[in-house]
Design an enzyme around this catalytic site. Structure first.
Site, mmCIF file in Angstrom:
data_model
loop_
_atom_site.group_PDB
_atom_site.id
_atom_site.type_symbol
_atom_site.label_atom_id
_atom_site.label_comp_id
_atom_site.label_asym_id
_atom_site.label_seq_id
_atom_site.Cartn_x
_atom_site.Cartn_y
_atom_site.Cartn_z
ATOM 1 N N ASP A 294 -11.009 -3.816 2.345
ATOM 2 C CA ASP A 294 -12.038 -3.938 1.856
ATOM 3 C C ASP A 294 -12.468 -5.175 0.962
ATOM 4 O O ASP A 294 -13.384 -5.546 0.870
ATOM 5 C CB ASP A 294 -12.582 -2.794 0.869
ATOM 6 C CG ASP A 294 -11.364 -2.427 0.017
ATOM 7 O OD1 ASP A 294 -10.233 -2.224 0.251
ATOM 8 O OD2 ASP A 294 -11.559 -2.558 -1.391
ATOM 9 N N LYS B 170 -0.212 3.764 -2.947
ATOM 10 C CA LYS B 170 -1.271 4.613 -2.246
ATOM 11 C C LYS B 170 -0.812 5.166 -1.129
ATOM 12 O O LYS B 170 -1.272 6.327 -0.675
ATOM 13 C CB LYS B 170 -2.578 3.662 -2.288
ATOM 14 C CG LYS B 170 -3.584 4.398 -1.450
ATOM 15 C CD LYS B 170 -4.969 3.902 -1.285
ATOM 16 C CE LYS B 170 -5.351 4.805 0.003
ATOM 17 N NZ LYS B 170 -6.746 4.479 0.268
ATOM 18 N N THR C 257 3.766 -7.250 -14.937
ATOM 19 C CA THR C 257 3.966 -8.071 -15.849
ATOM 20 C C THR C 257 2.544 -8.820 -16.076
ATOM 21 O O THR C 257 2.536 -9.671 -17.202
ATOM 22 C CB THR C 257 4.701 -9.488 -15.440
ATOM 23 O OG1 THR C 257 4.102 -9.867 -14.314
ATOM 24 C CG2 THR C 257 6.269 -8.962 -15.054
ATOM 25 N N GLY D 112 0.575 -2.361 -2.073
ATOM 26 C CA GLY D 112 -0.532 -1.194 -2.044
ATOM 27 C C GLY D 112 0.650 0.131 -1.394
ATOM 28 O O GLY D 112 -0.120 0.999 -0.857
ATOM 29 N N LYS D 113 1.834 0.011 -1.552
ATOM 30 C CA LYS D 113 2.730 0.686 -1.187
ATOM 31 C C LYS D 113 2.651 2.518 -1.987
ATOM 32 O O LYS D 113 2.644 3.571 -1.151
ATOM 33 C CB LYS D 113 4.114 0.562 -1.317
ATOM 34 C CG LYS D 113 4.500 -0.557 -0.490
ATOM 35 C CD LYS D 113 5.962 -0.896 -0.714
ATOM 36 C CE LYS D 113 6.269 -1.422 -1.887
ATOM 37 N NZ LYS D 113 5.933 -2.746 -2.246
ATOM 38 N N GLY E 298 5.616 -7.759 -1.760
ATOM 39 C CA GLY E 298 5.578 -6.612 -2.515
ATOM 40 C C GLY E 298 3.833 -6.650 -3.010
ATOM 41 O O GLY E 298 3.364 -7.329 -2.555
ATOM 42 N N ASP E 299 3.769 -5.514 -3.793
ATOM 43 C CA ASP E 299 2.243 -5.210 -4.184
ATOM 44 C C ASP E 299 1.327 -5.083 -3.074
ATOM 45 O O ASP E 299 0.098 -5.504 -3.139
ATOM 46 C CB ASP E 299 1.869 -6.504 -5.056
ATOM 47 C CG ASP E 299 2.768 -6.825 -6.007
ATOM 48 O OD1 ASP E 299 3.127 -6.026 -7.005
ATOM 49 O OD2 ASP E 299 3.060 -8.009 -6.471
ATOM 50 N N GLY F 239 5.997 -1.871 -9.635
ATOM 51 C CA GLY F 239 4.600 -1.335 -10.190
ATOM 52 C C GLY F 239 3.897 -0.871 -9.112
ATOM 53 O O GLY F 239 3.128 -1.150 -8.208
ATOM 54 N N HIS F 240 3.530 0.558 -9.131
ATOM 55 C CA HIS F 240 2.392 1.244 -8.494
ATOM 56 C C HIS F 240 1.558 1.726 -9.130
ATOM 57 O O HIS F 240 1.510 2.273 -10.229
ATOM 58 C CB HIS F 240 3.184 2.616 -7.729
ATOM 59 C CG HIS F 240 4.388 2.137 -6.723
ATOM 60 N ND1 HIS F 240 5.236 3.104 -6.334
ATOM 61 C CD2 HIS F 240 4.732 0.951 -5.931
ATOM 62 C CE1 HIS F 240 6.189 2.347 -5.368
ATOM 63 N NE2 HIS F 240 5.811 1.069 -5.401
HETATM 64 P P1 IMP Z 1 13.345 -9.205 -10.318
HETATM 65 O O1 IMP Z 1 13.309 -8.039 -9.327
HETATM 66 O O2 IMP Z 1 12.601 -8.897 -11.543
HETATM 67 O O3 IMP Z 1 14.624 -9.706 -10.532
HETATM 68 O O4 IMP Z 1 12.473 -10.522 -9.749
HETATM 69 C C1 IMP Z 1 12.800 -11.187 -8.677
HETATM 70 C C2 IMP Z 1 11.456 -11.789 -7.763
HETATM 71 O O5 IMP Z 1 10.975 -10.426 -7.255
HETATM 72 C C3 IMP Z 1 10.333 -12.369 -8.739
HETATM 73 O O6 IMP Z 1 9.659 -13.431 -7.832
HETATM 74 C C4 IMP Z 1 9.307 -11.112 -9.038
HETATM 75 O O7 IMP Z 1 8.080 -11.400 -9.221
HETATM 76 C C5 IMP Z 1 9.599 -10.310 -7.664
HETATM 77 N N1 IMP Z 1 9.133 -8.694 -7.713
HETATM 78 C C6 IMP Z 1 10.406 -7.994 -8.440
HETATM 79 N N2 IMP Z 1 9.453 -6.714 -8.239
HETATM 80 C C7 IMP Z 1 8.219 -6.941 -7.767
HETATM 81 C C8 IMP Z 1 7.319 -6.330 -7.334
HETATM 82 O O8 IMP Z 1 7.401 -4.822 -7.437
HETATM 83 N N3 IMP Z 1 6.106 -6.764 -6.727
HETATM 84 C C9 IMP Z 1 6.119 -7.848 -6.339
HETATM 85 N N4 IMP Z 1 6.975 -8.783 -6.826
HETATM 86 C C10 IMP Z 1 8.101 -8.230 -7.415
#
Ligand code: IMP
Length: 427
Positions: A332, A18, A300, A15-16, A12-13, A40-41
């Site tokens: 970058d 964008k 978070t 940069g989808k 995750g994270d 979170g985008h």
């Molecule tokens: P949950 O989705 O809140 O149940 O969290 C489960 C796991 O997924 C945890 O390690 C979170 O930090 C991770 N996680 C959930 N959503 C995201 C995201 O959008 N980006 C990165 N990690 C995520």
């Protein structure tokens, strides 16, 4: 090509947001198919930042149909906040369609998420505490409340009564928490129902009408492959299916409806929450990447763990979702490094591993095989053509593409829409 999936290949994270935002310009319909406001985008348009959790990133373009599909879990209070923030910025929300089959997150889901994490102690997952897991639990236990139920006052009141009684037992007797008040939750959610009603639709039919019409459809993944409930680093995963296969059940289309899969890869690796991380950096370079990349959770605010690029992970993601091409983001951030490492394999008990291990015990013991590549030490943020990237930067992304077994599609060199190098048409 008329139908494209954009999904994450790491934790995750990547940069989808964008990349989706970039492609949304060419699409008529943008669809979220799983997850909830755990995602979170951050999308930057002309220097102005917008943070989205539930709204599809396409919302920032007027005239698009933006679907929140049946596979999504919706916290109505949170969604309404996002909608209102967009309306305040003058964004047109008339294209938003919320699936009547999507599941509703209730306050007890959030409380249970938190209580469950606390109860796990050392072995906590590190969830976002947004109630995502408990909501999917209820969906699978067939006691979930869907948007269609929320829209029906009597149906909602009845289901809430039964569910709240059971959850209050859990909260008070197992977790030692206060019980929740039925009337308060009912009043709060009926208020949300009235505000959300104009956006609710049977999105399966909206989507199939668009497909039949020949519209370009963009499916927007949240989270990523290594957080997939089946294929990720279980149990340190989320409760949905971010892989391309998740589109079928999360939006209501068959596999033949997908023409192209784009895998988003951050040029290095990060993860939030607990769980093994083979290429994690604990020293200066890791901190440098965290600071330069502002690697703190959008949802978070937690500092993200950082590490070298792990192509074993990206290759696994490419296999699982039959990824056609890669969108490499945040190149970058690595501009200043004199040299970089890429993990190209895992060694376990002295032998190369050919499969991605299902066992976390094995994963915790693997040794990364690194290749060291020279850095480019040049600012790439103003570059708009692939050939103009420094040779060492091209070597880096080309090596990634080679190891992953997927073509290079996009290279992103900054957060803005303009800072995007496109190597092939996406639709
Ligand atoms: P949950 O989705 O809140 O149940 O969290 C489960 C796991 O997924 C945890 O390690 C979170 O930090 C991770 N996680 C959930 N959503 C995201 C995201 O959008 N980006 C990165 N990690 C995520």
């Amino acid at each position: 090509m008329s139908s494209v999936v954009v999904m994450g290949t790491q934790w995750g994270d990547e940069g989808k947001g964008k990349i989706v935002d970039h492609l949304a310009e060419q699409a008529q319909v943008v669809v979220r198919y799983q997850g909830g406001n755990n995602a979170g985008h951050t999308v930057v348009v002309k220097g102005i930042e917008s943070k989205l959790n539930l709204l599809p990133s396409g919302i920032l373009y007027p005239g698009k149909t933006c679907i929140i599909g049946n596979g999504v879990v919706i916290d109505p209070g949170h969604l309404l906040k996002e909608i209102k923030a967009m309306l305040a910025k003058g964004v047109d929300m008339s294209g938003l369609k919320i699936s009547n089959r999507a599941q509703v997150i209730l306050p007890y889901h959030r409380l249970l998420d938190e209580a469950d994490e606390d109860a796990r102690g050392e072995s906590k997952i590190g969830t976002t505490k947004r109630g995502i897991g408990p909501c999917y639990v209820d969906k699978n236990a067939r006691v979930g409340i869907r948007i269609v139920d929320l829209m029906d006052r009597e149906e909602f009141a009845g289901r809430l009564k039964v569910n709240l009684a059971a959850k209050n037992e859990l909260l008070t007797k197992i977790y030692g928490k206060q019980p929740m008040d039925y009337d308060a939750v009912l009043a709060e959610y009926l208020g949300y129902a009235d505000e959300l009603r104009p956006y609710v639709a049977d999105t399966i039919f909206t989507l199939h009408d668009a497909i039949n019409n020949g519209d370009r459809i963009l499916y927007e993944g949240a989270q990523a492959t290594m957080l997939d409930l089946d294929f990720g680093t279980y149990p340190y995963v989320t409760s949905s299916h971010p892989i391309a296969g998740g589109v079928c059940v999360g939006a209501g289309v068959g596999p033949k409806a997908i023409d192209k899969v784009i895998g988003v890869v951050k040029a290095y690796t990060t993860r939030v929450g607990e769980g093994p991380f083979v290429t994690e950096l604990h020293e200066e370079t890791g901190e440098m990447i965290r600071q330069r990349g502002h690697e703190f959770g959008t949802t978070t605010g937690r500092p993200r763990r950082t590490g070298w690029l792990d192509t074993v992970v990206v290759k696994y993601a490419c296999m699982l979702s039959q990824i056609d091409c890669l969108a490499i983001t945040r190149l970058d951030i690595l501009d200043t490094l004199p040299s970089l490492k890429i993990c190209t394999g895992y060694i376990y008990q002295g032998k190369p591993l050919h499969e991605y291990p299902a066992s976390l015990k094995v994963l915790a013991q693997v040794e990364p095989v690194y290749e060291e590549l020279p850095g480019w030490q040049t600012d790439t943020t103003a570059i708009r053509r692939y050939e103009e990237l420094p040779l060492n930067a091209r070597r880096y992304v080309e090596r990634l593409s080679e190891c992953a077994g997927a073509r290079l599609g996009i290279v992103s060199v900054g957060p803005d829409r303009e800072q995007t190098i496109v190597l092939e048409p996406m639709f």
